[in-house]
Design an enzyme around this catalytic site. Structure first.
Site, PDB file in Angstrom:
ATOM      1  N   ASP A   1      -1.207  -7.652   3.845  1.00 10.30           N
ATOM      2  CA  ASP A   1      -2.506  -7.946   4.436  1.00 10.30           C
ATOM      3  C   ASP A   1      -3.511  -6.922   3.919  1.00 10.30           C
ATOM      4  OD1 ASP A   1      -1.596  -5.742   5.851  1.00 10.30           O
ATOM      5  OD2 ASP A   1      -2.197  -6.493   7.816  1.00 10.30           O
TER       6      ASP A   1
ATOM      7  N   TYR B   1      -6.235  -3.854   3.359  1.00  8.25           N
ATOM      8  CA  TYR B   1      -6.286  -2.478   3.852  1.00  8.25           C
ATOM      9  C   TYR B   1      -7.117  -2.439   5.130  1.00  8.25           C
ATOM     10  CZ  TYR B   1      -4.564  -0.982  -0.755  1.00  8.25           C
ATOM     11  OH  TYR B   1      -3.814  -0.795  -1.884  1.00  8.25           O
TER      12      TYR B   1
ATOM     13  N   PHE C   1      -3.637  -4.993  -2.884  1.00 10.61           N
ATOM     14  CA  PHE C   1      -3.437  -3.661  -3.463  1.00 10.61           C
ATOM     15  C   PHE C   1      -4.703  -3.055  -4.067  1.00 10.61           C
ATOM     16  CE2 PHE C   1       0.781  -5.711  -3.785  1.00 10.61           C
ATOM     17  CZ  PHE C   1       1.512  -4.839  -2.999  1.00 10.61           C
TER      18      PHE C   1
ATOM     19  N   HIS D   1       9.112  -2.439  -2.010  1.00  9.26           N
ATOM     20  CA  HIS D   1       7.654  -2.333  -1.930  1.00  9.26           C
ATOM     21  C   HIS D   1       7.198  -0.968  -2.450  1.00  9.26           C
ATOM     22  CE1 HIS D   1       3.625  -2.269  -0.091  1.00  9.26           C
ATOM     23  NE2 HIS D   1       3.737  -3.579  -0.021  1.00  9.26           N
TER      24      HIS D   1
END
Length: 695
Positions: free
Chosen positions: A542, A544, A555, A661
């Site tokens: 989701d 930031y 990202f 991740h």
């Protein structure tokens, strides 16, 4: 909704039926969780039942409790515009009439939730009722505002600054108009039945012999040998400050100081200046109520506590206990090892300032945790605590509040114990004795008369038209959002693909119109690059949650924003994979080459990661992924959240790259996987142009 207990579902049902409700229950029975679900789900369900879209306001009696509630909660006195609440109803009415913001609050709120009702006096509750009737020209209770009063009268009572007898809220005249009083009885915070029994005794101020034995057995334990020590809970602030200061001074090494800062979201009103007297007064009040420190001093081996929910999936929530193990050499941010074994670099957290929601206070969300006051910990859950429940406890309910903060009996250490410290007010005992117990029926919300067809938006009343619920510079204060503004804003090339989700986007449009969220409205669909150009899909979780960071690409951050930790790790792997990493965090150049940077959830509340993970976005992004899956593209699935989407893909058609991740919590499994060279090799095999990762 499926996560609610039978009791919680009954409360939600009665609220949908329009009743004014007193939601009572012991500490740890899920009141706060239920409030969060109500805030998220109630407006959409109420709307689908044929009413207007209701505006909810959460309030608490103290600033600290309002911050714990989240969801833009305010102190009740600030929301109502009554200052300290002194004066007659007529005097307070005149004061409110002079304040346009307070008038709008009274006129436009449909559901008012008041937490910590045990700390409210009967006099204040009756004043609020009279003010509501007068301002709204409506002689029904509170002027027609639906009311949800929440709390536990066995906990801390109203502050009594004179010798007059305490009058609790349930002694007010308006309490008689509360349609339903419901007491939640299922304890969810503590699972140990023995501990639950102790807490039940402590709550009513009458410890059994067995409870006394259990508490006595927690005395004298050698807690000092623990690497992460229990937090000492004391009644008085003077003791707490002395303990924290002396323990910090005893540590050796370099000291790091973090100052609380102001951060603006770019939508500052014209004419606002930081030195404005009213703003400085609000800021001072906000700082005094907050759990953060304006000047936080840390050192290696300092005992600390999280004061924000930064990563609930990893167990890092408000109250999590840890120890500072070092500091990041690049950012000088603290690295904390928590009681559950997680080790994490702790960045800053943002708290929007009440009544000035375009500006937030940011600080590292840690506090020294050698000791805190019992008052300060009300509403929080602690991993481990050392409690003083001896003769120094001076308030009704205070000893019970201290005990009930702790998750388990094993996490409880007792500094001093005196059964006399446990006392419940006689009036409170009598109130609960006469409380009518209800057998909560099993509620299935699917059985409610809620039409599945597209809801019709009723024309709102004039006061509500003046509310700009979504803080967005493209929507003026007197404009209404289009009915299905999310679907209407989908890029034209994607509209047909998302047509099956049109009803879901209508629900999301309704839900989001009651919230403030990130990224900005115009950036929600930024990841939707032309479908025919897509060569690689990188799935994120989701946006930031830091104000100013999110801009709709997984990202990626806006130009000029510091590179987040996950992206730094991506760049480290990019370097070891033979590419030159960017010097910035904006990844738009990748998207121009056919890399889709798609989050599985497209919005988030500021400062609250994954806060929109259950409101319906997954259905929409699943449809996006299915649409892309019709073409031969590469999917990059970093972490379990992304890997859960494999079920949508045909494995014989797609190249799928999986790894851990890049988050600092799991980066060890990410480093060395060489995703970028692998992707380019696959693209060559597919006769497609490789990606120039060095941008």
């Amino acid at each position: 909704m499926d996560s609610l207990t039978k009791e919680q579902r009954y409360v939600f049902h009665e609220l949908l039926m329009g009743n004014n409700i007193a939601l009572l229950g012991a500490a740890g029975c899920g009141k706060s969780y239920l409030l969060s679900v109500i805030y998220t789900e109630f407006p959409g369900l109420k709307k689908r039942m044929g009413g207007n879209l209701p505006r909810i306001q959460m309030c608490a009696l103290t600033g600290c409790a309002a911050l714990l509630l989240g969801h833009k909660a305010k102190t009740l006195h600030s929301w109502a515009g009554i200052g300290l609440g002194k004066g007659t109803v007529s005097e307070l009415y005149v004061k409110i009439r002079r304040n346009q913001k307070s008038m709008r609050n009274w006129l436009c709120t449909e559901l008012l939730i008041i937490d910590e009702i045990s700390m409210m006096t009967a006099e204040l509750l009756d004043k609020l009722d009279a003010i509501g009737r007068k301002i709204r020209s409506n002689q029904t209770p509170f002027g027609g505002i639906q009311i949800l009063l929440v709390g536990d009268f066995f906990q801390l009572p109203p502050i009594n600054k004179n010798d007059e007898p305490i009058k609790f809220a349930f002694e007010s005249d308006v309490w008689k108009t509360i349609t339903i009083s419901i007491e939640l009885t299922q304890i969810l915070r503590q699972k140990d039945e023995d501990f639950q029994g102790v807490l039940k005794d402590a709550r009513i101020g009458s410890l059994s012999k067995e409870s006394c034995q259990i508490l006595s057995s927690r005395q004298g334990l050698d807690w000092k040998k623990n690497k992460i020590r229990p937090t000492l809970l004391f009644p008085k602030r003077l003791e707490v400050d002395m303990i924290n200061d002396s323990n910090l001074r005893a540590l050796k090494g370099k000291r790091y100081t973090y100052k609380a800062r102001l951060v603006y979201d770019g939508k500052m009103p014209d004419g606002f200046i930081e030195t404005d007297e009213n703003f400085q007064r609000a800021l001072s009040m906000f700082d005094s109520n907050a759990s953060y420190s304006n000047d936080l001093e840390l050192i290696t081996n300092a005992q600390v506590m999280l004061i924000a929910n930064i990563d609930p999936d990893s167990g890092l929530v408000n109250g999590s206990r840890g120890i500072v193990t070092g500091f990041c050499p690049d950012t000088e941010l603290p690295i904390v090892e928590f009681l559950n074994g997680t080790k994490k670099t702790i960045g800053t957290h943002a708290w929007p300032i009440e009544d000035y929601e375009f500006v937030s206070r940011t600080q590292v969300p840690l506090r020294l945790a050698y000791s805190i006051t019992i008052h300060k910990c009300q509403g929080a859950t602690l991993d481990s605590a050392l409690v003083d429940i001896g003769s120094g406890v001076f308030e009704y309910g205070q000893a019970y509040v201290a005990l009930s903060r702790v998750r388990s009996l094993e996490a409880l250490y007792v500094y001093d114990f005196d059964p006399v410290a446990f006392k419940a007010h006689p009036k409170v005992k009598e109130f609960y004795k006469n409380l009518v117990t209800r057998d909560c029926p099993t509620i299935d919300f699917k059985d409610l008369d809620i039409p599945d067809t597209k809801p019709i938006f009723s024309e709102p009343s004039n006061p509500i038209r003046a509310i700009n619920v979504i803080k967005d510079e493209t929507v003026g204060p007197d404009q209404e959002l289009p009915t299905n503004w999310l679907y209407d804003s989908v890029p034209d090339a994607w509209k047909e693909c998302l047509l099956p989700c049109k009803d879901k986007l209508l629900e999301l449009s309704t839900t989001l119109s009651t919230k403030e969220f990130l990224p900005s409205r115009e950036n929600i669909w930024r990841a939707l690059i032309p479908i025919e150009t897509i060569k690689v899909v990188i799935l994120g979780q989701d946006p930031y949650p830091t104000i100013g960071n999110a801009h709709g690409l997984a990202f990626s951050v806006l130009p000029g924003v510091p590179i987040p930790a996950s992206l730094k790790n991506i760049y480290k792997e990019l370097t070891s994979d033979g590419f030159v990493p960017p010097t910035h965090g904006c990844l738009e150049e990748w998207t121009k080459q056919g890399v889709m940077l798609l989050n599985t959830v497209l919005t988030v509340e500021a400062g609250s990661p994954q806060s929109h993970s259950k409101i319906g976005w997954e259905e929409v992004t699943d449809q996006i992924i299915r649409s892309i899956a019709a073409s031969n593209v590469i999917f990059v699935l970093w972490g379990r959240s992304a890997q859960a989407k494999k079920k949508l893909l045909s494995l014989h058609k797609h190249k799928i790259f999986e790894s851990a991740h890049p988050s600092p919590l799991s980066a060890k499994g990410f480093f060395g996987t060489k995703p970028f060279s692998t992707i380019n090799q696959w693209l060559k095999e597919m006769d497609k142009e490789p990606i120039m990762w060095s941008i």
